[in-house]
Scaffold this motif. Structure first.
Motif, mmCIF file in Angstrom:
data_model
loop_
_atom_site.group_PDB
_atom_site.id
_atom_site.type_symbol
_atom_site.label_atom_id
_atom_site.label_comp_id
_atom_site.label_asym_id
_atom_site.label_seq_id
_atom_site.Cartn_x
_atom_site.Cartn_y
_atom_site.Cartn_z
ATOM 1 N N ARG A 16 -5.916 -29.628 -34.887
ATOM 2 C CA ARG A 16 -5.062 -28.462 -35.022
ATOM 3 C C ARG A 16 -4.495 -28.080 -33.659
ATOM 4 O O ARG A 16 -5.185 -28.137 -32.653
ATOM 5 C CB ARG A 16 -5.897 -27.313 -35.569
ATOM 6 C CG ARG A 16 -5.098 -26.134 -36.009
ATOM 7 C CD ARG A 16 -6.005 -25.151 -36.662
ATOM 8 N NE ARG A 16 -6.079 -23.990 -35.770
ATOM 9 C CZ ARG A 16 -6.880 -22.983 -35.952
ATOM 10 N NH1 ARG A 16 -7.744 -22.991 -36.926
ATOM 11 N NH2 ARG A 16 -6.853 -21.962 -35.145
ATOM 12 N N THR A 17 -3.246 -27.681 -33.626
ATOM 13 C CA THR A 17 -2.641 -27.265 -32.370
ATOM 14 C C THR A 17 -3.261 -25.959 -31.886
ATOM 15 O O THR A 17 -3.767 -25.159 -32.684
ATOM 16 C CB THR A 17 -1.123 -27.071 -32.517
ATOM 17 O OG1 THR A 17 -0.875 -26.096 -33.514
ATOM 18 C CG2 THR A 17 -0.439 -28.366 -32.893
ATOM 19 N N ALA A 18 -3.248 -25.777 -30.571
ATOM 20 C CA ALA A 18 -3.751 -24.547 -29.959
ATOM 21 C C ALA A 18 -3.023 -24.355 -28.635
ATOM 22 O O ALA A 18 -2.576 -25.312 -28.017
ATOM 23 C CB ALA A 18 -5.255 -24.640 -29.733
ATOM 24 N N ASP A 19 -2.902 -23.119 -28.215
ATOM 25 C CA ASP A 19 -2.250 -22.820 -26.947
ATOM 26 C C ASP A 19 -3.196 -23.133 -25.794
ATOM 27 O O ASP A 19 -4.387 -22.812 -25.854
ATOM 28 C CB ASP A 19 -1.844 -21.347 -26.889
ATOM 29 C CG ASP A 19 -0.761 -21.012 -27.897
ATOM 30 O OD1 ASP A 19 0.093 -21.890 -28.140
ATOM 31 O OD2 ASP A 19 -0.773 -19.893 -28.423
ATOM 32 N N PRO A 20 -2.692 -23.752 -24.727
ATOM 33 C CA PRO A 20 -3.533 -24.071 -23.573
ATOM 34 C C PRO A 20 -3.875 -22.819 -22.760
ATOM 35 O O PRO A 20 -3.265 -21.765 -22.939
ATOM 36 C CB PRO A 20 -2.669 -25.030 -22.759
ATOM 37 C CG PRO A 20 -1.275 -24.736 -23.155
ATOM 38 C CD PRO A 20 -1.334 -24.241 -24.576
ATOM 39 N N ARG A 29 -14.795 -22.863 -31.240
ATOM 40 C CA ARG A 29 -15.011 -21.855 -32.295
ATOM 41 C C ARG A 29 -13.884 -21.845 -33.315
ATOM 42 O O ARG A 29 -14.106 -21.624 -34.497
ATOM 43 C CB ARG A 29 -15.149 -20.467 -31.680
ATOM 44 C CG ARG A 29 -16.484 -20.206 -31.041
ATOM 45 C CD ARG A 29 -16.665 -18.728 -30.742
ATOM 46 N NE ARG A 29 -15.628 -18.190 -29.881
ATOM 47 C CZ ARG A 29 -15.715 -18.078 -28.557
ATOM 48 N NH1 ARG A 29 -16.807 -18.476 -27.938
ATOM 49 N NH2 ARG A 29 -14.714 -17.585 -27.856
ATOM 50 N N ARG A 30 -12.644 -22.097 -32.862
ATOM 51 C CA ARG A 30 -11.500 -22.043 -33.766
ATOM 52 C C ARG A 30 -11.145 -23.391 -34.369
ATOM 53 O O ARG A 30 -10.215 -23.503 -35.142
ATOM 54 C CB ARG A 30 -10.285 -21.479 -33.035
ATOM 55 C CG ARG A 30 -10.448 -20.004 -32.752
ATOM 56 C CD ARG A 30 -9.240 -19.465 -32.066
ATOM 57 N NE ARG A 30 -9.203 -20.062 -30.725
ATOM 58 C CZ ARG A 30 -8.101 -20.303 -30.050
ATOM 59 N NH1 ARG A 30 -6.942 -20.029 -30.572
ATOM 60 N NH2 ARG A 30 -8.141 -20.830 -28.854
ATOM 61 N N HIS A 31 -11.857 -24.437 -33.962
ATOM 62 C CA HIS A 31 -11.618 -25.787 -34.492
ATOM 63 C C HIS A 31 -10.193 -26.273 -34.240
ATOM 64 O O HIS A 31 -9.560 -26.848 -35.120
ATOM 65 C CB HIS A 31 -11.953 -25.875 -35.983
ATOM 66 C CG HIS A 31 -13.350 -25.493 -36.293
ATOM 67 N ND1 HIS A 31 -14.405 -26.321 -36.033
ATOM 68 C CD2 HIS A 31 -13.879 -24.363 -36.814
ATOM 69 C CE1 HIS A 31 -15.524 -25.717 -36.384
ATOM 70 N NE2 HIS A 31 -15.227 -24.528 -36.865
ATOM 71 N N GLY A 32 -9.719 -26.056 -33.046
ATOM 72 C CA GLY A 32 -8.417 -26.553 -32.617
ATOM 73 C C GLY A 32 -8.427 -26.668 -31.107
ATOM 74 O O GLY A 32 -9.099 -25.882 -30.441
ATOM 75 N N ILE A 33 -7.719 -27.646 -30.557
ATOM 76 C CA ILE A 33 -7.709 -27.862 -29.117
ATOM 77 C C ILE A 33 -6.305 -28.304 -28.702
ATOM 78 O O ILE A 33 -5.650 -29.032 -29.443
ATOM 79 C CB ILE A 33 -8.788 -28.904 -28.729
ATOM 80 C CG1 ILE A 33 -8.962 -28.991 -27.233
ATOM 81 C CG2 ILE A 33 -8.487 -30.250 -29.333
ATOM 82 C CD1 ILE A 33 -10.207 -29.775 -26.820
ATOM 83 N N PRO A 34 -5.841 -27.846 -27.552
ATOM 84 C CA PRO A 34 -4.503 -28.243 -27.120
ATOM 85 C C PRO A 34 -4.386 -29.755 -26.935
ATOM 86 O O PRO A 34 -5.302 -30.409 -26.442
ATOM 87 C CB PRO A 34 -4.312 -27.530 -25.781
ATOM 88 C CG PRO A 34 -5.301 -26.426 -25.774
ATOM 89 C CD PRO A 34 -6.445 -26.898 -26.604
ATOM 90 N N GLU A 35 -3.250 -30.277 -27.319
ATOM 91 C CA GLU A 35 -2.984 -31.711 -27.183
ATOM 92 C C GLU A 35 -3.155 -32.170 -25.733
ATOM 93 O O GLU A 35 -3.710 -33.238 -25.470
ATOM 94 C CB GLU A 35 -1.555 -31.954 -27.649
ATOM 95 C CG GLU A 35 -1.057 -33.336 -27.482
ATOM 96 C CD GLU A 35 0.401 -33.463 -27.869
ATOM 97 O OE1 GLU A 35 1.063 -34.349 -27.311
ATOM 98 O OE2 GLU A 35 0.885 -32.695 -28.730
ATOM 99 N N GLU A 40 -6.060 -35.333 -21.497
ATOM 100 C CA GLU A 40 -6.791 -35.329 -20.220
ATOM 101 C C GLU A 40 -8.210 -35.866 -20.395
ATOM 102 O O GLU A 40 -8.689 -36.666 -19.594
ATOM 103 C CB GLU A 40 -6.840 -33.919 -19.644
ATOM 104 C CG GLU A 40 -5.529 -33.406 -19.124
ATOM 105 C CD GLU A 40 -5.579 -31.933 -18.762
ATOM 106 O OE1 GLU A 40 -6.678 -31.338 -18.724
ATOM 107 O OE2 GLU A 40 -4.502 -31.358 -18.522
ATOM 108 N N GLU A 41 -8.892 -35.395 -21.428
ATOM 109 C CA GLU A 41 -10.263 -35.847 -21.694
ATOM 110 C C GLU A 41 -10.312 -37.340 -21.997
ATOM 111 O O GLU A 41 -11.193 -38.048 -21.533
ATOM 112 C CB GLU A 41 -10.876 -35.060 -22.859
ATOM 113 C CG GLU A 41 -11.210 -33.636 -22.540
ATOM 114 C CD GLU A 41 -12.471 -33.525 -21.703
ATOM 115 O OE1 GLU A 41 -13.430 -34.266 -21.939
ATOM 116 O OE2 GLU A 41 -12.467 -32.670 -20.792
ATOM 117 N N ALA A 42 -9.371 -37.817 -22.786
ATOM 118 C CA ALA A 42 -9.323 -39.236 -23.132
ATOM 119 C C ALA A 42 -9.133 -40.079 -21.877
ATOM 120 O O ALA A 42 -9.816 -41.087 -21.685
ATOM 121 C CB ALA A 42 -8.206 -39.498 -24.141
#
Length: 77
Positions: A16-20, A29-35, A40-42
């Protein structure tokens, strides 16, 4: 996941999209993470970004989702 993939293996990530700009805990908690954070993590874990595929909107709840494809480099175990 990196160790489990063969060299050149690809992994699709849909989330799910999320604001950075927020604390990491708030995304969990919201089950969404910024692309951007996923990319970066990958990269930090050795993956290469391949492309962004067409995302979609989940009908219930009208949640926008993104779809990233990352790859384990060739020649890495």
């Amino acid at each position: 996941v990196f160790a489990a993939l063969k060299p050149g293996g690809r992994l699709g990530i849909i989330d799910r999209t999320a604001d950075p700009g927020e604390e990491r805990r708030s995304y969990v908690r919201r089950h969404g993470i910024p692309e951007e954070l996923v990319r970066e993590e990958a990269a930090r874990h050795g993956f290469h970004f391949v492309r962004k595929a067409e995302g979609f909107v989940r009908p219930r709840g009208n949640l926008a989702m993104y779809f990233l494809i990352i790859q384990k480099p060739n020649g890495q175990d």
